[in-house]
Design a protein around this motif. Structure first.
Motif: not given
Length: 805
Positions: A205-212, A271-280
């Protein structure tokens, strides 16, 4: 205390199907061991649609089989000292922890990163040194039970995760809360750095704001490029789902997330999609979290602006559009595939028509079967464990337990290349759920509940474990003797083959693992695991040319991966002092005086040795090595060391990757077929449930077990791996099939007895031709097959939850 039922059985169906066991239908010898005339049973009316219909109605002269009779009972000789703590103990421990002001605990449902809260409570492994005196009768009282608890401590100066032991139980004046350090050997005891702890819902939950924030800014691109947007898991506008990922740290100082997006719903794993995020995302301050990079179209971008520039330049596009309709992965009947002849008939069943031949003490979780006896236990991380396994009142194995179910993936994308799952990390035991009678366990099987704890709540899966005896499809032994007489037949002896199976199935995310322990009549014990469920797949890239798995749908590749299932077998063969003997087939050139014409010729010999030190090792090439746990101090009538042989079965593999950064040091137990160590109370597990996030600096290091100790005439433990290299295929859709995704091992008596242990079995036939008439006489030894009707009630499915206040 009051007991409040929160959720009761979800479904209960009362329908009953009645059939009758058929006769042979011809005038000849049959399994009854005698000659008889054919008997009809109705006139082909079929099963009907309810009680009293079909065959059962026309065969009322048959008695009802005992397939659904009560399971015969027994009384365990000792208390089950390995069983879980009680619901009352769980709540008492929960309350004790929350009453301790020094722990400063918050309710987990309200916790944030900077809070201290209980992650889970479970039963602490009971030390063998405390158990043996009780089993052997030198002490009268069983050892006291202890709980273990993992507490996430985000509210201290240096946040971490720490384990505690609480006991003795039940909670009373003697009960203490102490650090649980002794079962971990990497130098930090039960402490794991904050960044290396389990990535639970609070951290997610703490990382979701960055993803959004990233995905909102790219919503116009993702809508056109991959057909979806992400505004948060609870936002109604969201049309994409996030994958779980592991590991999320290398050494506990860093923390990252590698996110692949998929379409949500039942088909999400396919149903994987060709889009990736990498977070610190290290530490407890979400404002310090940042985007590390993005990937799509096999390109890596270090910023949103860099990706947008490529999009605006027309450089990004998808050659294949992922399928959003989930119908292709549903496990429903598909008439468009055609019809199989006679498939509308009821499939064969394995039924205990003569009545159950095993006994169970359900309170103590103790089982007896045809000379075998053993106890069952259950834990949150590991699921089902067996203890004190004996055959004909002699000890064979003290503990037989699952240690880890790991899966490492490969691929040319950030998600697949970095994925290394440890299923105990996700609490494998809580995913052991209700079994379907007649399909996952035979009709009439004995079912036992699975119980575990979530906070102060007790969760019960009523039919989580099943026990049943079944026909193994072959006789244990048979031989035709003598010379064929004028009627074309001679003496024949055959012994019925059957075995008792103890089964559980755990669904961990996408995969369903079936764990079986099968007890054979002649003294062999077989362990097997099967895999089904959805593939964790990758997006299909034609440029890979099948290197990482085949294409299984328009835009889906079946990702190549390893399943490695690690077990512990603490052997006590005829006592606790055992050795590991190696008999290797070697080829020698020799001469023998009675073959003068051959001169020197090649012949097999056995090179017999005993392992001296703790070590990891592999099966011999071409099956040339026999490994056997022997008791040097116990001999059979012929002077041979009594032992149990370790026999490889189907697909005995170890982890392919030896130096991957994602599985570098936290799972050496998976990198050989077998290992042998000396038993120690402080080495109960091969792995730690928090090792998954610490591949370079594990909390618990299996390699430290190998410190030069002698394994000759000692209390030794065998660690072994089952599993499969999953060469994915189109037939993995919709789900992987249990039939060939299987691995097994067997432990069999090796000079443990003076002769084969089938001579005392009554379920056999001895066939002798009459010398005058040629008719066959069947000696049945008093065991006749029943003629009866069978009833198949539908199982009751459900989950029960309780809170004790």
């Amino acid at each position: 205390m009051s007991l409040t039922r929160l959720v009761v059985a979800l479904a209960a169906m009362a329908a009953t199907h009645v059939i009758a066991a058929p006769s042979n239908g011809f005038d000849s010898p049959d399994v009854f061991g005698s000659m008889h005339k054919p008997r009809s049973c109705g006139k082909g009316k079929g099963h009907g649609k309810g009680p009293g219909k079909g065959h059962g109605k026309d065969c009322d002269h048959f008695q009802t089989c005992d397939n659904y009779g009560d399971t015969p009972t027994t009384t365990a000789p000792k208390e089950n000292v390995w069983g879980p703590i009680t619901p009352a103990d769980n709540v008492a421990v929960w309350n004790l922890l929350h009453a301790d002001e020094s722990l400063n605990l918050t309710d987990p449902s309200k916790a944030v990163l900077t809070d201290n809260y209980v992650f889970w409570i479970d039963t602490l492994h009971t030390n063998k040194s405390d158990v043996l005196p009780y089993l052997q009768g030198t002490v009268e009282e069983p050892p006291r039970k202890y709980a273990r608890a993992i507490i996430f401590r985000g509210g201290i100066e240096e946040p971490d995760s720490k384990e505690f032991m609480i006991g003795p139980l039940p909670v009373g004046p003697e009960t203490t809360i102490e650090p649980l350090d002794y079962i971990f050997n990497a130098g930090r005891g039960g402490v794991v750095p904050f960044n290396g702890r389990v990535f639970d819902s609070v951290r997610a939950a703490a990382t979701e704001p960055l993803i959004v924030s990233v995905m909102e800014e790219l919503a116009d691109i993702t809508e056109k490029l991959i057909g979806g947007v992400f505004y948060g898991e609870q936002d109604n506008r969201t049309t994409l789902a996030i994958t779980p990922d592991s590991p999320m740290s290398f050494n506990g100082t860093d923390s990252y997330r590698t996110i692949m997006f998929r379409y949500p719903g039942i088909a999400t794993y396919l149903t994987p999609l060709d889009f990736y995020l990498m977070l610190d995302c290290p530490g407890t301050d979400p404002s310090a979290y940042k985007l590390k990079g993005l990937a799509t179209n096999s390109r890596y971008f270090t910023s949103i602006a860099e990706l947008r520039a490529a999009w605006d330049a027309g450089e990004l596009k998808e050659d294949y559009q992922q399928v959003r309709n989930p119908d292709w992965v549903l496990m429903n009947h598909r008439p468009e595939m055609g019809k199989r002849d006679l498939d509308d008939r009821f499939a064969p069943q394995s039924l205990e028509v003569g009545g159950k031949r095993y006994r169970v003490d359900k309170e103590q979780q103790y089982v007896e079967y045809m000379g075998w006896s053993f106890y069952l236990a259950f834990s949150r991380p590991l699921g089902l464990t067996l203890y004190d396994i004996k055959f004909k009142n002699e000890s064979v194995i003290y503990e037989l337990s699952l240690q880890e179910a790991a899966a490492q993936y490969t691929g040319r994308n950030p998600k697949a290349a970095a994925t290394m799952y440890h299923d105990t990390h996700f609490s494998l035991g809580v995913d052991v759920a209700t079994l379907v009678e007649g399909f996952e366990c035979p009709y009439g099987a004995t079912f036992l509940p699975v119980i575990f704890y979530t906070a102060n709540t007790t969760v019960t899966h009523p039919n989580g474990i099943c026990i049943f005896e079944s026909d193994i499809g072959i006789p244990i032994s048979r031989h035709r003797n003598g010379v064929v007489n004028e009627y074309g037949f001679d003496n024949l002896a055959t012994v019925k083959g059957s075995a008792l199976t103890v089964r559980s199935i755990a669904t961990i995310g996408n995969y369903d693992y079936m764990f079986d322990y099968q007890f054979h009549l002649e003294g062999s014990l077989e362990v097997s695991v099967r895999a089904s469920g959805y593939l964790m797949s990758s997006f299909y890239y034609p440029a890979d040319k099948g290197k990482y798995g085949p294409r299984v749908q328009v835009a889906t590749q079946g990702a190549l991966h390893d399943h490695i299932i690690t077990y512990k077998a603490d052997f006590d063969v005829a006592g606790t002092k055992n050795s590991l003997e190696v008999s290797e087939i070697v080829l020698v050139n020799q001469t023998q005086p009675w073959f003068p014409g051959f001169g020197t010729f090649e012949q097999m010999e056995l090179d017999i040795s005993t392992m001296e030190k703790e070590q990891q090792f592999n099966w011999g090439e071409n099956g040339s090595k026999m490994y056997c746990i022997v008791n040097e101090n116990e001999r059979n009538a012929w002077g041979e060391k009594r032992g149990y042989r370790i026999i490889p079965g189907k697909s005995n593999v170890h982890l392919s990757a030896k130096n991957s950064p994602f599985s570098l040091r936290q799972m050496p137990f998976a990198k050989s077929h077998l290992a042998v160590t000396v038993q120690h109370d402080n080495e109960p597990y091969a792995n730690s449930v928090q090792n998954s996030e610490l591949p370079s600096t594990p909390q618990h290091d299996f390699l430290k077990f190998f410190d030069g100790e002698s394994v000759e005439d000692e209390d030794i433990v065998l660690w072994f791996n089952l599993g499969m290299h999953h060469f994915t295929r189109s037939e993995d859709v919709p789900v992987t099939l249990f039939t060939d995704a299987v691995s097994s091992i067997m432990f069999s008596p090796q000079n443990f007895f003076d002769r084969a242990q089938d001579g005392d079995l009554l379920n056999r036939r001895y066939v002798v031709p009459n010398e005058e008439t040629g008719e066959l006489d069947f000696e049945a030894y008093g065991v006749e097959a029943p003629t009866c009707k069978l009833q198949f009630p539908e199982p009751v499915l459900g989950i029960e939850k309780y809170i004790i206040e």
